[in-house]
Design a protein around this motif. Structure first.
Motif, short mmCIF file in Angstrom:
data_model
loop_
_atom_site.label_atom_id
_atom_site.label_comp_id
_atom_site.label_asym_id
_atom_site.label_seq_id
_atom_site.Cartn_x
_atom_site.Cartn_y
_atom_site.Cartn_z
N VAL B 188 9.82 8.06 48.02
CA VAL B 188 8.77 8.06 49.05
C VAL B 188 7.35 8.08 48.48
O VAL B 188 6.51 7.29 48.91
CB VAL B 188 9.02 9.21 50.05
CG1 VAL B 188 7.81 9.43 50.93
CG2 VAL B 188 10.24 8.89 50.89
N PRO B 189 7.06 8.92 47.49
CA PRO B 189 5.70 8.86 46.93
C PRO B 189 5.34 7.48 46.40
O PRO B 189 4.21 7.03 46.54
CB PRO B 189 5.74 9.88 45.79
CG PRO B 189 6.82 10.82 46.18
CD PRO B 189 7.85 10.00 46.91
N GLY B 190 6.31 6.78 45.83
CA GLY B 190 6.07 5.43 45.32
C GLY B 190 5.70 4.48 46.44
O GLY B 190 4.76 3.69 46.33
N VAL B 191 6.44 4.59 47.55
CA VAL B 191 6.13 3.74 48.70
C VAL B 191 4.71 4.02 49.18
O VAL B 191 3.93 3.11 49.45
CB VAL B 191 7.12 3.98 49.86
CG1 VAL B 191 6.69 3.20 51.09
CG2 VAL B 191 8.52 3.57 49.44
N GLY B 192 4.35 5.30 49.21
CA GLY B 192 3.01 5.67 49.64
C GLY B 192 1.95 4.98 48.80
O GLY B 192 1.05 4.31 49.32
N LEU B 310 3.82 -1.00 36.65
CA LEU B 310 3.44 -0.04 35.61
C LEU B 310 3.07 1.32 36.21
O LEU B 310 2.29 2.07 35.63
CB LEU B 310 2.26 -0.57 34.79
CG LEU B 310 2.54 -1.84 33.99
CD1 LEU B 310 1.29 -2.28 33.25
CD2 LEU B 310 3.68 -1.62 33.01
N SER B 311 3.60 1.63 37.39
CA SER B 311 3.21 2.87 38.04
C SER B 311 4.24 3.96 37.87
O SER B 311 4.01 5.10 38.22
CB SER B 311 3.01 2.62 39.53
OG SER B 311 4.26 2.34 40.13
N GLY B 312 5.43 3.61 37.35
CA GLY B 312 6.49 4.60 37.30
C GLY B 312 7.22 4.72 38.63
O GLY B 312 8.00 5.64 38.84
N PHE B 313 6.94 3.79 39.51
CA PHE B 313 7.56 3.78 40.84
C PHE B 313 9.06 3.53 40.70
O PHE B 313 9.89 4.29 41.20
CB PHE B 313 6.86 2.68 41.64
CG PHE B 313 7.44 2.39 43.00
CD1 PHE B 313 8.24 3.31 43.67
CD2 PHE B 313 7.14 1.19 43.63
CE1 PHE B 313 8.73 3.03 44.93
CE2 PHE B 313 7.63 0.91 44.88
CZ PHE B 313 8.43 1.83 45.52
N MET B 314 9.43 2.48 39.96
CA MET B 314 10.84 2.11 39.78
C MET B 314 11.32 2.45 38.36
O MET B 314 12.39 2.98 38.19
CB MET B 314 11.01 0.61 39.99
CG MET B 314 10.56 0.13 41.35
SD MET B 314 11.87 0.30 42.56
CE MET B 314 11.22 -0.72 43.87
N THR B 315 10.49 2.07 37.38
CA THR B 315 10.88 2.26 35.98
C THR B 315 10.11 3.46 35.43
O THR B 315 8.89 3.48 35.53
CB THR B 315 10.46 1.04 35.14
OG1 THR B 315 10.46 -0.09 35.99
CG2 THR B 315 11.36 0.84 33.97
N HIS B 335 -1.25 7.52 38.80
CA HIS B 335 -1.76 8.87 39.01
C HIS B 335 -1.49 9.36 40.43
O HIS B 335 -1.15 10.51 40.63
CB HIS B 335 -3.25 8.92 38.68
CG HIS B 335 -3.54 8.57 37.26
ND1 HIS B 335 -3.07 9.30 36.21
CD2 HIS B 335 -4.22 7.52 36.71
CE1 HIS B 335 -3.46 8.76 35.06
NE2 HIS B 335 -4.15 7.66 35.35
N LEU B 336 -1.63 8.46 41.40
CA LEU B 336 -1.38 8.90 42.78
C LEU B 336 0.08 9.29 42.95
O LEU B 336 0.39 10.33 43.54
CB LEU B 336 -1.75 7.80 43.78
CG LEU B 336 -1.50 8.26 45.22
CD1 LEU B 336 -2.57 9.24 45.66
CD2 LEU B 336 -1.43 7.11 46.19
N ILE B 337 0.98 8.47 42.42
CA ILE B 337 2.41 8.78 42.57
C ILE B 337 2.74 10.11 41.89
O ILE B 337 3.48 10.93 42.43
CB ILE B 337 3.27 7.62 42.00
CG1 ILE B 337 3.12 6.40 42.90
CG2 ILE B 337 4.73 8.03 41.90
CD1 ILE B 337 3.94 5.20 42.46
N GLU B 338 2.12 10.34 40.73
CA GLU B 338 2.39 11.61 40.04
C GLU B 338 1.92 12.80 40.86
O GLU B 338 2.61 13.81 40.95
CB GLU B 338 1.71 11.61 38.66
CG GLU B 338 2.52 10.81 37.65
CD GLU B 338 1.88 10.75 36.27
OE1 GLU B 338 2.45 10.09 35.40
OE2 GLU B 338 0.80 11.36 36.08
N VAL B 339 0.73 12.64 41.49
CA VAL B 339 0.23 13.74 42.31
C VAL B 339 1.16 13.95 43.51
O VAL B 339 1.55 15.09 43.82
CB VAL B 339 -1.21 13.47 42.80
CG1 VAL B 339 -1.64 14.52 43.80
CG2 VAL B 339 -2.17 13.44 41.62
N LEU B 340 1.55 12.87 44.15
CA LEU B 340 2.41 12.99 45.33
C LEU B 340 3.73 13.68 44.96
O LEU B 340 4.17 14.61 45.64
CB LEU B 340 2.70 11.61 45.92
CG LEU B 340 1.57 10.96 46.72
CD1 LEU B 340 1.90 9.51 47.04
CD2 LEU B 340 1.31 11.73 48.00
#
Ligand SMILES: Nc1ncnc2c1ncn2[C@@H]1O[C@H](COP(=O)(O)OP(=O)(O)O)[C@@H](O)[C@H]1O
Ligand SMILES: [Mg+2]
Lengths: 311, 380
Positions: B188-192, B310-315, B335-340
Motif C-alpha cells: 500500500v505505501p508503494g501505491v501511495g 528505483l523506489s523499492g516499491f517492487m524490488t 523516501h516517501l515509501i520509506e516514511v509511509l
C-alpha cells in the motif's frame, strides 16, 4: 491631455529571430482614440510588432512607449493599461461564457461585487446575456469572437490591441465587429488592429503598411492614395484588358492597366480627368469598350503600387 | 494578487471537474488502482500448484506425498506417472513444482541408503520458486530426521541400550512488524507514492502544455499577473488533490487491506507535502521544455518509470547494484515509501524518519526553486 496626444510611440523598433529580422526599425505614433490599422501580408511582422507592444516579447533594439510606459522597463504597467485579443481569440473552450469572463476579470484583479458588475457589462456588450451558462466550445466562431473581445475589454483598457480579429469569421460577423470597434473608438478607446484584409483597412483612421518587416507607408487612407497612386483612375466596362493594353501600347499618358473583376481599371496621367477624356483617347484605336466611370483608387491599388515597387 | 490567485485556482478546479476523465483520474483512479494492484500483486506464497510423480507406489512414498501437501504451502494438482509428464505440466503452467519420488524409495530408506527426492521447480516467478523450494526442502529434511530418529531408537531397543537423542539445531525465524507476511501491508505505501507521482507530474505538465497549445497561455501572460501567481495558481489545486489522494490511499489501505496505522499521521502529512513539492516542481520543469501535451506526457513517463522502478516499491533497494543504490537517494518516491512504511508499520517517530524527511525537503526545495526560476524566465 490633448486629443492628438500620442498613446503609442514606436522608435526604431526591431525584433530578430536568430539571423532573421521579423520587424525592422519601425517608427510610428498612435493618437488617442483613433483606429490604427496595421496592414500587411502573412509573415510581414504584424503579430511580432503587436506582441512587443503588449509586453509579451522583448524588442531586440529600439524602444516604444504604450500608454506612457516603456515596454521594456515597465511591461507590467503596460499590461495593466491594455487589452489584447490574439490571432486565435484564445478562450477556455471547456468553461462557460460566464466562467471565462470571471477568470479574466479576476486575472486583472477585479473581484467580488466589481467582478459581477464587470461580467454583466461584458455579457451585455457581447449580447450574450442569455448564453452565460453555455460552454464556449459550442458557440459559433462569430459569437466566440464577440466573447473574446468582451474578455479583452473587461478591465476597461485605454488601448486595445486586436491581432487579425476577423480571421475566419463570416462577412456578416465582420461587419458587426467593425461596428463595435468604431463604437469603442467613439467612447475613447484607442484601437490598434492588424489585418490582411485591405477592404477592412478603409474603416481605419490611419494605416501603417508592413512589407517584409519594414513599415513602407503611413497615413490616412486618402493620404496614402494621394501619395502613392498618381494620376486619375477609371473603370471600363465590357472590355478586354489584353486588347486594351495592345491598343494603348507606347502611350506615355497610360500609367497602369489592371483587370478588376468584370471590369478593367485604367490609370492615366492626371491631365486626363474626365470620362470624356478617356473616350477620346480610345476612339479610333480599334478596341471595344462600354461605360467609363471615374473612380477613386482603393488601398489595394496603394498596396500593389508599393509591393510592386519593392519587388 | 489574492483575487488573481483565486481566479486561477477556481478556473483550474472548474476545468478539472468539468472533464469527467480528469476528475476520475484524480479521485476515483487512486482507489480503484489501490484495490486492483493490491490484489494482483500478491507477494505471499501459498497454495503452490504441485504435481507428485510417485514412481515407487509404496505406503512410505504415499505417506511422504500426503504429508507434503497437507500444509497451506502446496496444493495437490494431480499424480502423474513420469518426469516428462511433470515437465509438461510445468510448461503449460498447470503446476509450479513437481516432486519426483524414485522407484525403490521405500526399500532404499529401509536399507538406510542415501535416498533422493527430486524437485522440479518453475523458476519463472523466482520469489515463489525460492519459497516453494525452501518449503519442500524443509519438509524433506524434517521427514529425513524423523526417519533417522525412529531407526536409531529401533536399533537401540533391539540392542537393549539407551541412546541419547542426537543434537538438533533449528532456525526459528520470527517476522516482526508484519507477522503474517501480509504483502499488502508492504504494498500500500508503494501505491501511495506512485499514485501521487502520476497525479502531480502528469496533471501539472499537461495542464500547462494544454494552455500553450490553445493559445490561452499568451492570454494569461498579457495580464498583469506575476509569474509567481500563475505558478501557484496552477500547482496549489493539484497539491490539494494529491493530498486528498494520499489520504484516500492510507484510509483505503487500512479499511480494505487492514494496513495498520501505528505511527503519527502528521509525519505522513509532512512527508507528503515535501514530496508533492518535488513532483509538482518536476511537472513544471517538464512543461517549460515540452511544446505539446503529447511531449509532456512522454517526458513525464520517462521520469516516472525509473522513479517507480528505483523506489523499492517492487524490488528491494538492497538487491540493486551499489551505484544504483546511490542513485535511489535522489528519488523522492523511495523516501516517501520509506516514511509511509516506517510510520504505518513500525510506529516510527520523527527522529526515525528524519533522514528521509531531510532528503525529501532538500529535493523538494531544490526542484521547486529550479522550476520556479525556469518558469519565471519563460513567463517573462
Ligand atoms: N517565435 C518566432 N521564432 C522565429 N520566427 C518567428 C517567430 N515568430 C514569428 N517569426 C517569423 O517572423 C515573421 C513575421 O511573423 P509574424 O509577425 O507572425 O507575421 P504576421 O503576423 O504579419 O503574419 C515570419 O516570417 C515568422 O515566421
Ligand atoms: Mg500574425
Amino acid at each position: 491631455m490633448s486629443l492628438d496626444e500620442h498613446v503609442i510611440e514606436v522608435r526604431d523598433l526591431s525584433r530578430k529571430f536568430g539571423a532573421f529580422t521579423a520587424v525592422d526599425a519601425v517608427n510610428f505614433d498612435v493618437r488617442r482614440s483613433e483606429i490604427f490599422g496595421y496592414l500587411g501580408a502573412n509573415g510581414a511582422g504584424k503579430s511580432t510588432t503587436i506582441r512587443m507592444l503588449c509586453g509579451l516579447l522583448a524588442p531586440t533594439t529600439g524602444h516604444a512607449t504604450v500608454a506612457g510606459k516603456d515596454i521594456a522597463r515597465d511591461p507590467v504597467g503596460v499590461k495593466r493599461s491594455i487589452g489584447y485579443m490574439s490571432q486565435r481569440f484564445s478562450l477556455y473552450l471547456d468553461l462557460t461564457v460566464q466562467e471565462n469572463l470571471q477568470f479574466f476579470a479576476g486575472a486583472y484583479g477585479i473581484g467580488g461585487k466589481k467582478q459581477r458588475v464587470a461580467v454583466d457589462a461584458a455579457l451585455e456588450r457581447a449580447q450574450l446575456q442569455d448564453s452565460r451558462n453555455v460552454i464556449t466550445k459550442s458557440l459559433p466562431g462569430g459569437v466566440r469572437q464577440r466573447l473574446a473581445l468582451a474578455s479583452a475589454l473587461i478591465h476597461k483598457p485605454v488601448i486595445l490591441f486586436l491581432d487579425e480579429p476577423t480571421a475566419g469569421v463570416s462577412p456578416d460577423s465582420r461587419r458587426d465587429f467593425w461596428r463595435m470597434i468604431r463604437g469603442l473608438a467613439r467612447e475613447g478607446t484607442t484601437l490598434f488592429v492588424t489585418t490582411h484584409h485591405l477592404d477592412e483597412a478603409e474603416y481605419c483612421d490611419r494605416i501603417g503598411l508592413m512589407v517584409d518587416g519594414k513599415l513602407v507607408a503611413l497615413g490616412t487612407p486618402p493620404e496614402l492614395k494621394r501619395e502613392h497612386v498618381a494620376g486619375a483612375m477609371f473603370a471600363l466596362a465590357d472590355t478586354d484588358h489584353r486588347a486594351l493594353r495592345a491598343a494603348l501600347a507606347g502611350d506615355a499618358r497610360v500609367l497602369q492597366i489592371q483587370p478588376f473583376g468584370r471590369r478593367v481599371h485604367l490609370r492615366v496621367d492626371a491631365a486626363l480627368g474626365t470620362p470624356v477624356d478617356i473616350q477620346s483617347m480610345l476612339t479610333g484605336r480599334g478596341v471595344a469598350f462600354g461605360e467609363i466611370q471615374r473612380i477613386e483608387p482603393t488601398l489595394e491599388d496603394v498596396f500593389l503600387e508599393l509591393v510592386g515597387g519593392a519587388s | 494578487m489574492r483575487t488573481a490567485l483565486w481566479a486561477i485556482i477556481l478556473k483550474e478546479l472548474r476545468q478539472t471537474f468539468r472533464d469527467k476523465r480528469t476528475a476520475a483520474l484524480l479521485i476515483v483512479a487512486p482507489v480503484i488502482q489501490l484495490i486492483v494492484l493490491g490484489f494482483a500483486v500478491n507477494l505471499e506464497v501459498d497454495h503452490v500448484p504441485t504435481a507428485i510423480v510417485d514412481l515407487d507406489r509404496t505406503p512410505e512414498s504415499r505417506r511422504f506425498a500426503d504429508g507434503l501437501v497437507a500444509g497451506e504451502t502446496f496444493e495437490m494438482k494431480g499424480n502423474v506417472d513420469t518426469g516428462e509428464e511433470a515437465i509438461e505440466l510445468i510448461d503449460h503452467g498447470k503446476v509450479c513444482i513437481a516432486v519426483v519420488l524414485p522407484a525403490g524409495f521405500e526399500r532404499s530408506l529401509g536399507d538406510g541408503l542415501p535416498t533422493q527426492v527430486q524437485l522440479l521447480v518453475d523458476g519463472g516467478d523466482s520469489n515463489r520458486a525460492i519459497i516453494a523450494q525452501n518449503a519442500a526442502t524443509a519438509y524433506t529434511t524434517q521427514v529425513g530426521f524423523r526417519l533417522a530418529m525412529d531407526r536409531a531408537q529401533q536399533q537401540a531397543a533391539a540392542l537393549g541400550v539407551f541412546v541419547k537423542r542426537p543434537a538438533l539445531l533449528q532456525v526459528q525465524a520470527r517476522i516482526l512488524y508484519n507477522p503474517t507476511l501480509n504483502s499488502h501491508i508492504y504494498f500500500v505505501p508503494g501505491v501511495g507514492g506512485t499514485l501521487l507521482l502520476v497525479v502531480t507530474v502528469i496533471v501539472t505538465s499537461m495542464g500547462l502544455a494544454r494552455e500553450k497549445e490553445a493559445g490561452t497561455m499568451e492570454q494569461i501572460m498579457v495580464t498583469p499577473m506575476s509569474p509567481m501567481v500563475v505558478i501557484l495558481g496552477k500547482t496549489l489545486p493539484y497539491a490539494l488533490i494529491a493530498f486528498v489522494d494520499l489520504g484516500l490511499v492510507v484510509a483505503g489501505g487500512a479499511l480494505i487491506f487492514k494496513v495498520p496505522i501505528r505511527g503519527q499521521l502528521w509525519l505522513i502529512g509532512l512527508a507528503g507535502i515535501l514530496y508533492i513539492l518535488t513532483t509538482l516542481g518536476i511537472g513544471l520543469l517538464i512543461s517549460t521544455v515540452a511544446k505539446s501535451q503529447q511531449q509532456s506526457f512522454m517526458l513525464a513517463f520517462f521520469f516516472m518509470m525509473p522513479a517507480i522502478l528505483l523506489s523499492g516499491f517492487m524490488t528491494p533497494i538492497a538487491n540493486m547494484p551499489h551505484w544504483l543504490q546511490l542513485v535511489t537517494h535522489f528519488n523522492p518516491v523511495r523516501h516517501l515509501i520509506e516514511v509511509l512504511r516506517a510510520v504505518l508499520l513500525k510506529a516510527a517517530t520523527f527522529s526515525d524518519v528524519a533522514p528521509q524527511l531531510v532528503a525529501l525537503g532538500g529535493l523538494g526545495i531544490t526542484v521547486f526553486l529550479l522550476a520556479v526560476m525556469a518558469m519565471q524566465r519563460q513567463l517573462k
